[in-house]
Design a protein around this motif. Sequence first.
Motif, PDB file in Angstrom:
ATOM      1  N   TYR A  14      36.379 -57.823 -19.734  1.00 27.76           N
ATOM      2  CA  TYR A  14      35.190 -57.749 -18.877  1.00 27.76           C
ATOM      3  C   TYR A  14      35.505 -58.238 -17.455  1.00 27.76           C
ATOM      4  CZ  TYR A  14      30.490 -58.392 -17.105  1.00 27.76           C
ATOM      5  OH  TYR A  14      29.365 -58.328 -16.324  1.00 27.76           O
ATOM      6  N   GLY A  15      36.231 -59.360 -17.364  1.00 30.14           N
ATOM      7  CA  GLY A  15      36.582 -59.917 -16.049  1.00 30.14           C
ATOM      8  C   GLY A  15      37.410 -58.946 -15.215  1.00 30.14           C
ATOM      9  N   LEU A  16      38.338 -58.271 -15.867  1.00 25.97           N
ATOM     10  CA  LEU A  16      39.166 -57.304 -15.132  1.00 25.97           C
ATOM     11  C   LEU A  16      38.329 -56.121 -14.677  1.00 25.97           C
ATOM     12  CD1 LEU A  16      42.497 -57.416 -17.188  1.00 25.97           C
ATOM     13  CD2 LEU A  16      42.061 -58.334 -14.899  1.00 25.97           C
TER      14      LEU A  16
ATOM     15  N   ARG B 139      35.200 -56.160 -13.960  1.00 25.81           N
ATOM     16  CA  ARG B 139      34.308 -56.611 -12.887  1.00 25.81           C
ATOM     17  C   ARG B 139      35.027 -56.718 -11.543  1.00 25.81           C
ATOM     18  NH1 ARG B 139      29.234 -58.998 -13.433  1.00 25.81           N
ATOM     19  NH2 ARG B 139      29.199 -58.632 -11.204  1.00 25.81           N
ATOM     20  N   TYR B 140      36.341 -57.008 -11.558  1.00 25.18           N
ATOM     21  CA  TYR B 140      36.993 -57.371 -10.305  1.00 25.18           C
ATOM     22  C   TYR B 140      38.203 -56.542  -9.897  1.00 25.18           C
ATOM     23  CZ  TYR B 140      33.915 -61.389 -10.102  1.00 25.18           C
ATOM     24  OH  TYR B 140      32.810 -62.174 -10.017  1.00 25.18           O
ATOM     25  N   ALA B 141      38.793 -55.796 -10.832  1.00 28.56           N
ATOM     26  CA  ALA B 141      40.021 -55.070 -10.469  1.00 28.56           C
ATOM     27  C   ALA B 141      39.751 -54.107  -9.320  1.00 28.56           C
ATOM     28  CB  ALA B 141      40.586 -54.324 -11.670  1.00 28.56           C
ATOM     29  N   ARG B 142      40.775 -53.891  -8.506  1.00 30.43           N
ATOM     30  CA  ARG B 142      40.698 -52.964  -7.369  1.00 30.43           C
ATOM     31  C   ARG B 142      41.377 -51.651  -7.657  1.00 30.43           C
ATOM     32  NH1 ARG B 142      36.866 -56.255  -6.322  1.00 30.43           N
ATOM     33  NH2 ARG B 142      36.236 -56.254  -4.142  1.00 30.43           N
ATOM     34  N   SER B 143      42.038 -51.560  -8.792  1.00 29.28           N
ATOM     35  CA  SER B 143      42.765 -50.349  -9.136  1.00 29.28           C
ATOM     36  C   SER B 143      42.850 -50.268 -10.653  1.00 29.28           C
ATOM     37  CB  SER B 143      44.164 -50.421  -8.518  1.00 29.28           C
ATOM     38  OG  SER B 143      44.907 -49.259  -8.838  1.00 29.28           O
ATOM     39  N   LEU B 144      42.406 -49.162 -11.201  1.00 32.74           N
ATOM     40  CA  LEU B 144      42.414 -49.000 -12.662  1.00 32.74           C
ATOM     41  C   LEU B 144      42.861 -47.585 -13.008  1.00 32.74           C
ATOM     42  CD1 LEU B 144      38.929 -50.495 -13.720  1.00 32.74           C
ATOM     43  CD2 LEU B 144      41.161 -51.435 -14.343  1.00 32.74           C
TER      44      LEU B 144
ATOM     45  N   ALA C 284      41.779 -46.434  -7.319  1.00 29.18           N
ATOM     46  CA  ALA C 284      40.935 -47.300  -6.492  1.00 29.18           C
ATOM     47  C   ALA C 284      39.467 -46.891  -6.614  1.00 29.18           C
ATOM     48  CB  ALA C 284      41.387 -47.247  -5.034  1.00 29.18           C
ATOM     49  N   HIS C 285      39.195 -45.591  -6.591  1.00 32.41           N
ATOM     50  CA  HIS C 285      37.813 -45.119  -6.742  1.00 32.41           C
ATOM     51  C   HIS C 285      37.271 -45.452  -8.130  1.00 32.41           C
ATOM     52  CE1 HIS C 285      36.613 -42.704  -3.147  1.00 32.41           C
ATOM     53  NE2 HIS C 285      37.873 -42.979  -2.872  1.00 32.41           N
TER      54      HIS C 285
ATOM     55  N   ALA D 288      36.336 -49.072  -8.159  1.00 35.77           N
ATOM     56  CA  ALA D 288      35.132 -49.295  -7.352  1.00 35.77           C
ATOM     57  C   ALA D 288      33.891 -48.812  -8.110  1.00 35.77           C
ATOM     58  CB  ALA D 288      35.250 -48.576  -6.012  1.00 35.77           C
TER      59      ALA D 288
ATOM     60  N   ARG E 150      33.078 -51.296 -10.924  1.00 31.83           N
ATOM     61  CA  ARG E 150      32.471 -52.521 -10.380  1.00 31.83           C
ATOM     62  C   ARG E 150      31.007 -52.291 -10.020  1.00 31.83           C
ATOM     63  NH1 ARG E 150      36.941 -52.524  -7.277  1.00 31.83           N
ATOM     64  NH2 ARG E 150      35.819 -52.352  -5.305  1.00 31.83           N
ATOM     65  N   ARG E 151      30.750 -51.151  -9.387  1.00 32.64           N
ATOM     66  CA  ARG E 151      29.380 -50.880  -8.941  1.00 32.64           C
ATOM     67  C   ARG E 151      28.440 -50.774 -10.142  1.00 32.64           C
ATOM     68  NH1 ARG E 151      30.597 -46.791  -6.021  1.00 32.64           N
ATOM     69  NH2 ARG E 151      29.703 -45.117  -7.270  1.00 32.64           N
TER      70      ARG E 151
ATOM     71  N   VAL F 160      26.901 -59.933 -16.606  1.00 32.75           N
ATOM     72  CA  VAL F 160      26.873 -60.904 -17.691  1.00 32.75           C
ATOM     73  C   VAL F 160      27.374 -62.213 -17.113  1.00 32.75           C
ATOM     74  CG1 VAL F 160      27.854 -61.523 -19.920  1.00 32.75           C
ATOM     75  CG2 VAL F 160      27.324 -59.134 -19.418  1.00 32.75           C
TER      76      VAL F 160
ATOM     77  N   GLN G 108      46.891 -52.164  -1.532  1.00 32.11           N
ATOM     78  CA  GLN G 108      46.073 -51.939  -2.718  1.00 32.11           C
ATOM     79  C   GLN G 108      46.567 -52.779  -3.894  1.00 32.11           C
ATOM     80  OE1 GLN G 108      45.375 -47.756  -3.650  1.00 32.11           O
ATOM     81  NE2 GLN G 108      44.671 -48.285  -5.704  1.00 32.11           N
TER      82      GLN G 108
ATOM     83  N   ASP H 184      44.448 -55.802  -5.501  1.00 34.66           N
ATOM     84  CA  ASP H 184      44.155 -55.671  -6.926  1.00 34.66           C
ATOM     85  C   ASP H 184      44.614 -56.912  -7.690  1.00 34.66           C
ATOM     86  OD1 ASP H 184      43.280 -54.113  -9.214  1.00 34.66           O
ATOM     87  OD2 ASP H 184      45.397 -53.853  -9.703  1.00 34.66           O
TER      88      ASP H 184
ATOM     89  N   GLY I  22      39.125 -62.444 -11.466  1.00 31.19           N
ATOM     90  CA  GLY I  22      38.327 -61.989 -12.612  1.00 31.19           C
ATOM     91  C   GLY I  22      38.722 -62.695 -13.901  1.00 31.19           C
TER      92      GLY I  22
ATOM     93  N   TYR J 189      36.370 -65.374 -16.256  1.00 31.92           N
ATOM     94  CA  TYR J 189      35.878 -64.968 -17.578  1.00 31.92           C
ATOM     95  C   TYR J 189      36.745 -65.345 -18.776  1.00 31.92           C
ATOM     96  CZ  TYR J 189      32.188 -62.421 -15.237  1.00 31.92           C
ATOM     97  OH  TYR J 189      31.088 -62.113 -14.492  1.00 31.92           O
TER      98      TYR J 189
END
Lengths: 376, 376
Positions: free
Chosen positions: A280-282, A284-289, A345-346, A349, A352-353, A361, B270, B274, B281, B285
């Motif tokens: 969950y933490g990742l 919520r905060y990751a910048r690249s997935l 990156a998108h 984002a 996260r949104r 949570v 990036q 990240d 994150g 958590y």
Amino acid sequence: MSFDDILPVPDFGLGWLDASGDHADVVLSTRVRLARNLQGHAFGPRARVNDREAVLRQVQQKIPRVPLLADAVVAEMPKLEERARRLLVERRMASRDMLGEPGRGPLRATAVLLGASAPVSVMVNEEDHLRMQTLFSGLRLRDAWSLIDRLDEELGQELPYAYHGEFGFLTSCPTNVGTGLRASVLMHLPGLVLTKEIGKVLQGLSQVGLTFRGLYGEGSEVVGNFFQVSNQTTLGKTEEDLVEHLERVVRQVIQYEMQARVVLLRDAAQVTEDKIWRAYGLLRYARSLSFEELMNLLSGVRLGVSLKLLPGLRVYTLNKLMIFSQPAHLEEAAGRSLPGTEGDAHRAAYVRRILATEGAVSPDDESSGAGPSMAG
Amino acid sequence: MSFDDILPVPDFGLGWLDASGDHADVVLSTRVRLARNLQGHAFGPRARVNDREAVLRQVQQKIPRVPLLADAVVAEMPKLEERARRLLVERRMASRDMLGEPGRGPLRATAVLLGASAPVSVMVNEEDHLRMQTLFSGLRLRDAWSLIDRLDEELGQELPYAYHGEFGFLTSCPTNVGTGLRASVLMHLPGLVLTKEIGKVLQGLSQVGLTFRGLYGEGSEVVGNFFQVSNQTTLGKTEEDLVEHLERVVRQVIQYEMQARVVLLRDAAQVTEDKIWRAYGLLRYARSLSFEELMNLLSGVRLGVSLKLLPGLRVYTLNKLMIFSQPAHLEEAAGRSLPGTEGDAHRAAYVRRILATEGAVSPDDESSGAGPSMAG
């Protein structure tokens, strides 16, 4: 032809995301499809362009008289923008094969009929002349079967199916001959994977005439502990028997999965809880997935929602994240292609949104306990 | 004797956490220590129990006449509870060696004098009879030197230092003979590590008479990209020269680190962004954190604060997390020992609590950009 043109209702094809069906936290969706071919035209690899064109013309002529398809949109693959074709695949209404060879695009006269008022669609000139399917949320095999059966009846009134008195419906591939039916249930089985019981269960499936595949069907890999369980045989049993048998086995697998989760919480509470919250933490905060990492993280979070560790989060939100974070969906939202690492990156984002608005949570939610509660 | 007894001021010894000094985001702290021995008693491995007891008695007699130590607390290691001894080590006021062999406890007549009004402390009967030290936040070598120099003067008025006209102050280990001074600066160098320039820089240190160690000094490993840079030589130069030389080199290393960060943001924005947000994150958590993982995650977050990506978070909070999440500190807070994985669970819970109150950062803070901002 863009995606907007083919999808008059914005959430078309996404009804199954609503997480409303039975056991929706374990069973994402139920799909039933029937393979049919038309008399008088070669099918499968032997079908030429003029066969396929004749089939598509014939189908298009008849659909106004088919109640379940009367308001359907006909999406001819060659006329669709490239991204729209990929969107159909990501929404599970077209197969990957329908995209054709890279650079060459889809074969002529391939199309998808998209029912606008019922969750039905028909692939035309895929492996078989017709592949009609329906997709429901959760475990709803009987509903899915009865809807597709109705569509089959309606289409059969208008179109001359290729049928053999002894074998049943004829199909391009012999494995589909007979009923032409494949019923499949997309299951999330993290408990069985984490307790290492999954191998035994999957082996058991093949012994009772069932099989499993990844998220995108045949040939796709298993990611995020999602397994598509379906019937292997199509011959020598009635459709009702096949569907009933699958349902019985799936319910048993659900039981095994639930038992595995009890074991996890008993023997590895702290590790499991940690895994879930880290996922969950990742998110919520990751910048690249990457999509694959997202699926694996969603698997952890889904388990957490199911175990009531993440009370603010709904299965619906997780289903939505899965669909809308696929590459073509992200490009559609961005209004442009996303080369290289831009897609990752998108994706991050977007996740996260959505989680900020639908899935906030508290890091120390009471019910999950601050620290060693479950490990107690 | 418990920790409360020896620490009348609650944050005693933690003044250096306040992140007030120069370059506090790169330089955590500045420490200067002097090694001294007393005439008339064997020192080092040759010191017997009666030597050590005599030294401690002599010191205790004199400290009321030493202004900087007049209100000091004398913590005799053998009289301290086991956890209180470990707390002193974790607060960097006692050395690991002072804990003694596991099961056997500290040697007789070992003690730490803890100045209550100034950031000074003196280890008695560690490797040398006296090891006086001072600890400041950020880069404050001159302040640290002048304070320890004053303490040295004051103590030298009362105690007969072992001094040799040619060699200078005599010490147990020859590497400390001369000035007996070790000045060290605890630096956070993630930029140099991530750009793989760190090897070159560390090599350069040894060429100019400096060396580096991990967080807990000699023999401790480097974790979380924290390096303790200090002088190697103690002989043949004045204390002022040694301190000035160290300061000059440290300022150069800070420049290298800053350049490396510019390179990181230019070439790998990036990935870096990240990494930073993922670390944050996980800290927000996770349900279980080893100290080593915490240090590595704090390294990422510290870089983020320094790069102004995590605007709600202060360096002070990160420093505090580092100290209070050490094993003995967690046990002190829990009021009991924390065997097995309990420590990791308490560590994670502590980190979550502190970040929730002091370090809440929106997952989509404007200044960090939603998604591909830095990646452009």
